[in-house]
Design an enzyme around this catalytic site. Sequence first.
Site, mmCIF file in Angstrom:
data_model
loop_
_atom_site.group_PDB
_atom_site.id
_atom_site.type_symbol
_atom_site.label_atom_id
_atom_site.label_comp_id
_atom_site.label_asym_id
_atom_site.label_seq_id
_atom_site.Cartn_x
_atom_site.Cartn_y
_atom_site.Cartn_z
ATOM 1 N N THR A 181 0.696 -1.023 0.234
ATOM 2 C CA THR A 181 0.119 -0.104 -0.094
ATOM 3 C C THR A 181 0.939 1.140 -0.090
ATOM 4 O O THR A 181 1.778 1.294 0.668
ATOM 5 C CB THR A 181 -0.948 0.128 1.286
ATOM 6 O OG1 THR A 181 -1.787 -1.187 1.178
ATOM 7 C CG2 THR A 181 -1.822 1.306 1.245
ATOM 8 N N GLY A 234 2.551 -3.126 8.407
ATOM 9 C CA GLY A 234 2.895 -3.452 9.773
ATOM 10 C C GLY A 234 4.262 -3.552 10.281
ATOM 11 O O GLY A 234 5.057 -4.417 9.412
ATOM 12 N N GLU A 236 -6.233 -5.322 3.015
ATOM 13 C CA GLU A 236 -6.032 -6.564 2.282
ATOM 14 C C GLU A 236 -7.303 -6.383 1.211
ATOM 15 O O GLU A 236 -7.828 -7.537 0.816
ATOM 16 C CB GLU A 236 -6.128 -7.954 3.094
ATOM 17 C CG GLU A 236 -4.754 -7.968 3.948
ATOM 18 C CD GLU A 236 -3.466 -7.803 3.093
ATOM 19 O OE1 GLU A 236 -3.660 -8.614 1.906
ATOM 20 O OE2 GLU A 236 -2.532 -7.326 3.613
#
Length: 661
Positions: free
Chosen positions: A145, A184, A429
């Site tokens: 992303t 993350g 996702e």
Amino acid sequence: MVNPDLVKERQNSTLDVDKLNLFFGQNLLLSTERYKHILNLKKRLTNQIKSLYDENYENLERNDKYELVLRKSIELIEFGLENNIDNYLEYTYIIGEVMGTEKQIFGLHFTMFSISLDLWSTPEQKTHWANFMKQNGIFGTYIQTEIGHGTYLRGLETTATYDSQTQEFILDSPTLTSIKFWPGASGKTCNYAIVMAKLIIDNKEHGIHAFVVQLRSLENHRPVPGIELGDIGKKHAYEGIDNGFVKFNKVRIPRDNMLMRFAHVSPNGEFKRTGNEVVMYACMLIMRGILCMFASLLHSISTTIAIRYSCVRRQTADPSGIEPQIIEYQTQQYRLLPGLATSYTNFFATVNFRNILNEFKKSSENFLKIDSNEIAKLHAISSGLKAIVFEDCLKFAQLNRLCCGGHGYSASSGLQPVIQEADAGCTYEGDNTVLYLQTARYLLKSAQKGFSPHLLPQNFQETKDSKVFVRFEKYTSLFEKLFEAKLREVSERMFYLIEEKNMNQYDAWNNSSLLLVETARIYVSVFVIYTNLKSLNDHSKMECNQNQIVLEELFELYLLYGIVEKFSIHFLKLELIDGTRMTDLQTKFFELLKKVRVNALCLVDAFGWSDSNLASSLGVYDGNVYEKLFDYAKNSLFNKNDVHKVYDKLVKPYVETKAKL
């Protein structure tokens, strides 16, 4: 001492909780023996590592939360290695004893980073990276992303330009919107990553590919020269996780760092496809399969908390002067019990989808020989299923919060992280709406080419021949007819807009998108029904009739909720059900609420969640919710001193000034 209301609830139930819990575990971990082994490991873990729930986690500041989560994550990795836990689902299920509903920090390392290396590497690369990771203490993340791009993979702007002179790729973030955002554990923790970037050779673009990139030094953990990275700041949740930003400034990596199972770049810069690039979706399919199961389990946690609290909480005296348990109120049952039914149905749907994926993986040699039509169908179901289970999880987690009143708003309720996780899950996702539209695209294709889009569970013919199928056939038929009618409706609308209104394909699609989303939602609901029929038939073989009766009542409640609430407008509009029959079905729905209420507590007990898993003062097994709630309040760090330091700084001078006046 157990709350007497919970003792009574458990005594009055007709459910055999232990047998249902074993069926639950057998479905989750594929065998009763494995489930029992994992339960033993959970007990061992609780004696070895203190849980976040017992560390006053919710009252800590962010830096302290990050340190605590990181420490626990490392301890849990060691526990996994010591006990030979190499299955990520089992690992995730076990560590809930320590982490509760909080994320452990290395989730992406064990999922997208590791799965990508496994599926996208050549055999030689797989061996190299396995040895390298083992020898160097690598913690990886997955970076896709960007600050300006998310679900639309082809729109990614990060570039990987090949330099044939040095046989290196040059990674670059050429624009503000190309900066990687949200991955993350990339802000402060991980030292390596799989980075998705646009491949460029001699000024020609060759699509998006995966590259292994070092982010931080293995000696002092400082960022690699040319990489600017850090934490993105405070979020709605995940305070213990360092979601990061990563900006590349002409960072060079070796040619072999491109994962080349499906595409190859030679030393002199020749690009060649070496396999079916559609199989690249396999990594995403596996991840979505994991996420779907995770959402269904998360849903069961909020349901457990709300139902236990509703059996303990008493409010508003009845005519005899006694305050009833709030679960006795029809309004409470209406908000709680469809969520309970949905948590069961979504669980069985997601474990069945996992089983289907495993079978395809096995029969196609790790997806290498899978038919493109089959992977398209799996992609359609995985997209819609991921959307619907997180959608349900968020909807019912919020309802469960409301069912717990003011105390549900306390962080000690354990509901806040469930709501926030489900909220995020509707975006990460794949945004839910975009996923529904991806499913709808496949459905239109099936309508145009005349093939069935339905994905059936394994050995479904046996289910179709069963008493369970016969009992629910009238409901199954209704949902099948609804799907067929909606697909026909949206297909005709698309045809009309293109042929009669002279719209182009894009505009016709956009003007039909709401209808397309709803069609996809109904399609996935049919899959949920099929898989639950299979699971109910499987359960019938256990010869536990009292549990079978309860599970069938619960499933019927789910079906009726879909008819009289969720999709009622469509059934009526398409004249599949008339007003009189809808009223009759609604009456049956209300009657079923009373039946399911009798076993509601034991149905959530059967999930088997420990107090550490729930991390909730309201959902404790013994029902002593007020004691736990008061303990939580007293442990607030805000109460460290009887008089806060700002009293002397602000309040006292102000009061003294006023007194002089």
